[in-house]
Design a protein around this motif. Structure first.
Motif, PDB file in Angstrom:
ATOM      1  N   ASN A 184       3.596 -31.461 -28.169  1.00 35.80           N
ATOM      2  CA  ASN A 184       4.137 -30.708 -27.035  1.00 35.80           C
ATOM      3  C   ASN A 184       5.204 -31.517 -26.292  1.00 35.80           C
ATOM      4  OD1 ASN A 184       2.546 -28.448 -27.454  1.00 35.80           O
ATOM      5  ND2 ASN A 184       0.905 -29.147 -26.101  1.00 35.80           N
ATOM      6  N   PHE A 200      10.715 -19.896 -31.320  1.00 35.48           N
ATOM      7  CA  PHE A 200       9.466 -20.671 -31.281  1.00 35.48           C
ATOM      8  C   PHE A 200       8.320 -19.799 -30.751  1.00 35.48           C
ATOM      9  CE2 PHE A 200       9.342 -25.329 -32.075  1.00 35.48           C
ATOM     10  CZ  PHE A 200      10.601 -25.474 -32.619  1.00 35.48           C
ATOM     11  N   GLY A 201       8.617 -19.032 -29.712  1.00 34.75           N
ATOM     12  CA  GLY A 201       7.580 -18.164 -29.161  1.00 34.75           C
ATOM     13  C   GLY A 201       7.080 -17.161 -30.178  1.00 34.75           C
ATOM     14  N   TYR A 251       0.366 -23.931 -33.675  1.00 35.75           N
ATOM     15  CA  TYR A 251      -0.269 -25.209 -33.995  1.00 35.75           C
ATOM     16  C   TYR A 251      -0.859 -25.150 -35.398  1.00 35.75           C
ATOM     17  CZ  TYR A 251      -0.104 -26.472 -29.037  1.00 35.75           C
ATOM     18  OH  TYR A 251       0.302 -26.774 -27.769  1.00 35.75           O
ATOM     19  N   MET A 289       8.817 -26.152 -24.390  1.00 32.52           N
ATOM     20  CA  MET A 289      10.269 -26.110 -24.363  1.00 32.52           C
ATOM     21  C   MET A 289      10.782 -25.447 -23.086  1.00 32.52           C
ATOM     22  SD  MET A 289      10.575 -25.274 -28.401  1.00 32.52           S
ATOM     23  CE  MET A 289      12.290 -24.809 -28.565  1.00 32.52           C
ATOM     24  N   LEU A 339      -0.476 -25.484 -24.249  1.00 32.19           N
ATOM     25  CA  LEU A 339       0.826 -25.138 -23.687  1.00 32.19           C
ATOM     26  C   LEU A 339       1.722 -24.547 -24.774  1.00 32.19           C
ATOM     27  CD1 LEU A 339       2.664 -25.374 -21.189  1.00 32.19           C
ATOM     28  CD2 LEU A 339       3.178 -27.697 -21.862  1.00 32.19           C
ATOM     29  N   THR A 340       1.474 -24.894 -26.005  1.00 33.54           N
ATOM     30  CA  THR A 340       2.262 -24.519 -27.193  1.00 33.54           C
ATOM     31  C   THR A 340       3.672 -25.107 -27.122  1.00 33.54           C
ATOM     32  OG1 THR A 340       3.339 -22.459 -26.461  1.00 33.54           O
ATOM     33  CG2 THR A 340       1.061 -22.277 -27.274  1.00 33.54           C
ATOM     34  N   PRO A 341       4.283 -25.335 -28.289  1.00 37.55           N
ATOM     35  CA  PRO A 341       5.673 -25.800 -28.294  1.00 37.55           C
ATOM     36  C   PRO A 341       6.580 -24.852 -27.492  1.00 37.55           C
ATOM     37  CG  PRO A 341       4.726 -26.036 -30.476  1.00 37.55           C
ATOM     38  CD  PRO A 341       3.698 -25.314 -29.641  1.00 37.55           C
ATOM     39  N   PHE A 342       6.354 -23.578 -27.623  1.00 31.66           N
ATOM     40  CA  PHE A 342       7.124 -22.567 -26.882  1.00 31.66           C
ATOM     41  C   PHE A 342       7.084 -22.855 -25.377  1.00 31.66           C
ATOM     42  CE2 PHE A 342       6.431 -18.419 -24.613  1.00 31.66           C
ATOM     43  CZ  PHE A 342       7.732 -17.940 -24.675  1.00 31.66           C
ATOM     44  N   TYR A 372       8.615 -31.599 -28.141  1.00 24.37           N
ATOM     45  CA  TYR A 372       9.459 -30.408 -27.988  1.00 24.37           C
ATOM     46  C   TYR A 372       9.967 -30.245 -26.564  1.00 24.37           C
ATOM     47  CZ  TYR A 372       8.489 -29.046 -32.736  1.00 24.37           C
ATOM     48  OH  TYR A 372       8.444 -29.024 -34.104  1.00 24.37           O
TER      49      TYR A 372
END
Lengths: 461, 461, 461
Positions: free
Chosen positions: A253, B27-28, B33, A308, A302-305, A256
């Motif tokens: 996380n 990404f969203g 993951y 970012m 939180l997710t990469p999305f 990104y």
């Protein structure tokens, strides 16, 4: 250049030796190897060598070393951007970090590492000590160039102590999550430092203004610091999370968030400049705000999305802060913030705390599965509710701000006593006051003998 | 110095923000993951914490961090050798790397990381994204000093995409081995960049020639980049090989290849100089060719002996390339290769591909034992023959060259459009066009007021 | 500037190529993958992939990379403090390290890595080779600026060989403990180098004295080296200790020793200066003495308490050595020690050996439990006694001193032969003799055309 009022001849040795002697005595009385560093404990009932890989060392030492690089190279070189303050930036950073990590071992151990009257130490306590040191170095950024090494050591004594108290309240009493320290490290360090520099306000600092800027090579040295902080921030945020998926997820996380932050930093740096030129101050600092802003939520889903988005916002507010807020802070609030820590650690730290509270409030067993209680430990009690968790996270931010501002206020007044050999207004941002500074290169020296226009005029008239 | 034609005021922010928004949306929609970063997946059926050490994080994260340092510090500082282009070298490297690693996550995921319509990410995808970024930075070396940041971002968009396609063809269709990327990264990045700089040929570049060289301190900054690349190359080549012996063996082969390469680099650098003096350009670059040249064969039974021979050859051809080939490429083929990437990545990359093909063709179950199929995966099918494997490796090189040259050609023409704010011939290799550049040090500034011989003459006449 | 007597045109290429060819032949004949790097051995009887994490690679590779950084960046940049010797410092460091690690693989393998006539290599041998290289680089510090690269390579040939012999006597015959090399690396490297520089004494070195000092930026480059050495010293001392608690404990002891050492270094640096100003030479070097001084005892039950006392002492004697002993060594004993290795490696190395002997003599099964034999291997024989162990440690120090002084004497006389292109007294500490040195920056070049006072006088008279 150094007269008796700023001489470190007796002050610095005396303070260093007394502090180190006290540290050694306290370590002798209180500190012990923990289970994973003690030969007797670790090898108890040893049957074969097959499970040495479970030693905490292998889970955390690479992360520790990355954090260590951030503390000594990252912070140290980031602050070398000033034209004639490189020795002090790297050197004082070195000194106060070396002191703080020892003092932090004791203070943090006292609050949450005691076992039968002893402080147990190992790689986790080393990481925590480095983390606490980070907060001190953030505050150092606010007063950079305007303080003597003795003042900085005194500041570290108080800040480390308060850091440990605040950390104890947040993690142990409020049960907050803050693995990467958006609150405990960045928000605390920033507002503590801003309050100290407020109290130490110098109305005549303009006398040193010509040295309060960078030169070409000093900006490149500073980029060494920036890039190391940027690269290793994933290790910083993940260094003390739980083994396995949390450590892995947090690092990713952060990776990104920082990447997105870098793009918004470049974008807004060009946008706020009338000629569209990039400003090194922004690149050196704002590009790091993405790491600060996922310091709390990084271990969560939180997710990469999400990372970012947070990173992009952090870079944006940080650049805008440097451009529009810093001048106002100085002129209206009399806060002289040399490195702009409010933009790099203050605002992004608060953003990180808020993002952490929201992300925690959205947590659910459906998303985290059996991993829920490994992220939010107190689930084990069975009474855990995400909404209340979010609330405690928000309270933690408020506590941190209060502790930092109050602590900085008191510490600031202590540092104002005229006994520490602080630099005069005319010699701020100048290595020569506290360091033996070598001359320029041979070739350059010769240039000093060339005729100035004045001399030429005299001669020819 | 910056007029409207080169201003980044709107171009750069607009492009950065649009790209980042697109990245965030994709990404969203697409990124999730993977098993080892997802709390639900990783902790499914968890009984105790005993097997967290099997998380991919602990196998690969230290290697990832070394690769990360190579990308941001290694490439970034290696290119600071130019006297007035340090901000751009480190800064643009930072920008395009931060963009490329996000874009690469999507492109590589699209081609070989899809699971039920989603791209799964973890430390392995992070390493692969950094690898792809490496190819873009190699190409950056060819056009260094002659392109605007907007051009570089546009180049990255296309190059990352083609990289992912080429990688897919090599690894998934042809079943090639290329763990350290002799072909996918170095050969591809080099010939792509050479073709781009060929299309962007500037006949009047000599107007900026006085800035297209190093100064004493810039060469030292560049050595920071060189040494980090050199030290961490063993991690680079071994970062995505199989666990256990392949990772271990690859790192060691690379270590010996680089050591031998360093000796041949110093030998030939002195030999080709009339006075026997060493040339920093060779040391900074050719000493690294040994890492490139074992990028394919490093995981195989190349042995330290074989690695040293390959490294020695790579250093030799690289120095000779800098001395004799680069001037010819510029004068005859109109290829202006600022960093000499043909010598560091191009020729050694091809050497590495050939060495890989030969080493693969010599593989046998007698030598590799049960480890054979862990190096050459397709053995599992039972129809594996070393000769055909060698053939596929050779075909992979040809495909890579074709893709790189064609892709570079198309991208070059796209970059030639007069809309990106490229620097004029008179202001290449100059930070001042895109950056706020600080003055020199206080002391130095005074020197600017000394009288020149002309003035003296005027005055005395 | 380079006439035929110092030209490297033929000498350096010839030596490099011959040495590398010999190395390659010997590697081909003698070197084999060890159990953990060999595909056949590692995968023998493989049932599942579950125990790849037991490969030595995962226990030691992160430590290896830290050591590698110390050797190439740490030592290399530490020596860039001289104003016009940065290319040589980093460059020759690079060359002799790249040679030494190959030669050390053979020499150390010959003495303690032979298996049925073959030398088995893996990450442990890589660490040991880097360690041996460290000793050569320490000696390089004594002769820095006064030797040609050919001399340095010849020195490395002999020093590596003797290092391996001494290491064999200490570790295999005397059964000494010296995981971090207080004796084998630091004491040996220091006294070897001091004896070499004694034999190479230059009575007229004062002719180059104006270049034997630092400038502002060169001191900052040197700090890069210092900080990396300081940060990664915990990895250095723990790199080849046993898995588990010894590795963990050693890293932590070193961490605290260095922190305490930094405080005493700052304290005494200010104290010995009449104006109370800090001296960069002390900070760059003495702050590292704490790592040297726990090189032997670090893996034992020294405790953080003991480590801090040792570190504090090491910093103190190191600063005092720079201030008071180095001038005496030069004037009375004719030892010209460019980097002051006697203060950083010599005295702290002896201190470390003594501390190691005492700590070993105090060892007991009560304190170490079942971990005793993992620290002091020979316990297994059942006849182990702490007092005799302490005695063997003390004998090891004596042997090391003898070997180093004798070896340095012989090597010094070999290096005195007038065939290596050594620099003349007038051109020591000068890159231009062996390197193509670029001019200064554009802006600076213009300055070269300004009128000197003499010209002005002539013109106006």
């Amino acid at each position: 250049m150094a007269d008796s009022s700023t001489s470190m001849r007796l002050r610095l040795p005396l303070l260093c030796i007394i502090l180190e002697v006290i540290l050694i005595i306290l370590f002798g009385a209180l500190v012990e190897y923990d289970h994973d560093t003690h030969p007797k404990e670790w090898n108890k009932n040893r049957t074969s060598s097959t499970n040495d890989y479970k030693n905490e060392f292998y889970y955390r030492y690479p992360s520790f070393q990355d954090v260590h690089v951030m503390i000594f190279v990252g912070f140290g070189f980031l602050m070398t951007f000033l034209q004639r303050y490189g020795f002090s930036s790297v050197g004082f950073n070195f000194l106060i970090a070396a002191f703080s990590l020892q003092w932090a071992t004791l203070m943090q151990g006292f609050f949450h590492g005691m076992h039968e009257g002893k402080i147990h130490v190992g790689v986790e306590s080393m990481i925590n000590a480095d983390f606490c040191t980070g907060a001190v170095l953030i505050s150092f950024g606010a007063v950079l160039g305007k303080t003597s090494p003795v003042q900085l050591l005194v500041m570290a004594i108080f800040e480390v102590t308060l850091f440990a108290v605040n950390e104890f309240i947040l993690l142990s009493i409020l049960g907050a999550n803050d693995a990467g320290g958006s609150m405990t490290i960045h928000t605390f360090g920033a507002y503590f430092g801003l309050m100290v520099t407020r109290v130490l306000y110098r109305p005549n600092l303009s006398k040193s203004q010509h040295r309060n800027s960078s030169v070409y090579h000093s900006d490149l040295f500073a980029m060494i610091g920036t890039i190391y902080l940027w690269m290793f921030w994933p290790s910083f945020n993940s260094a003390i999370t739980h083994h396995g998926d949390p450590q892995h997820r947090t690092a990713m996380n952060t990776y990104y968030s920082l990447a997105a932050c870098t793009l918004s930093t470049f974008a807004f740096s060009a946008l706020v400049n009338p000629e569209g030129k990039l400003d090194m101050v922004h690149i050196q600092n704002a590009a790091l705000a993405g790491g600060v802003a996922v310091g709390t939520a990084g271990e969560m889903m939180l997710t990469p999305f999400g990372s970012m988005i947070v990173g992009f916002l952090a870079g944006t507010i940080s650049v805008l802060g440097y451009k529009y807020l810093t001048p106002v802070l100085e002129s209206k609030l009399k806060i002289q913030d040399t490195c702009g820590i409010h933009n790099l650690h203050g605002m992004p730290g608060i953003l990180g705390a808020v993002v952490g509270a929201v992300t925690a409030a959205l947590a659910s067993p459906e998303v985290y599965g059996e991993g829920l209680q490994r992220v939010f430990g107190e689930v084990e009690t069975g009474q855990w509710k995400p909404e209340s968790k979010g609330g405690f996270q928000a309270i933690s931010l408020a506590v941190t701000l209060g502790m930092a501002l109050f602590g900085g206020l008191v510490t600031g007044f202590i540092l104002k006593l005229p006994i520490y050999g602080a630099p005069p207004d005319t010699h701020c941002f100048e290595d020569g006051l506290y360091w033996e500074v070598p001359g320029e290169e041979e070739g350059h020296n010769e240039l000093h003998e060339v005729a100035t226009p004045n001399e030429v005029e005299k001669l020819s008239s």
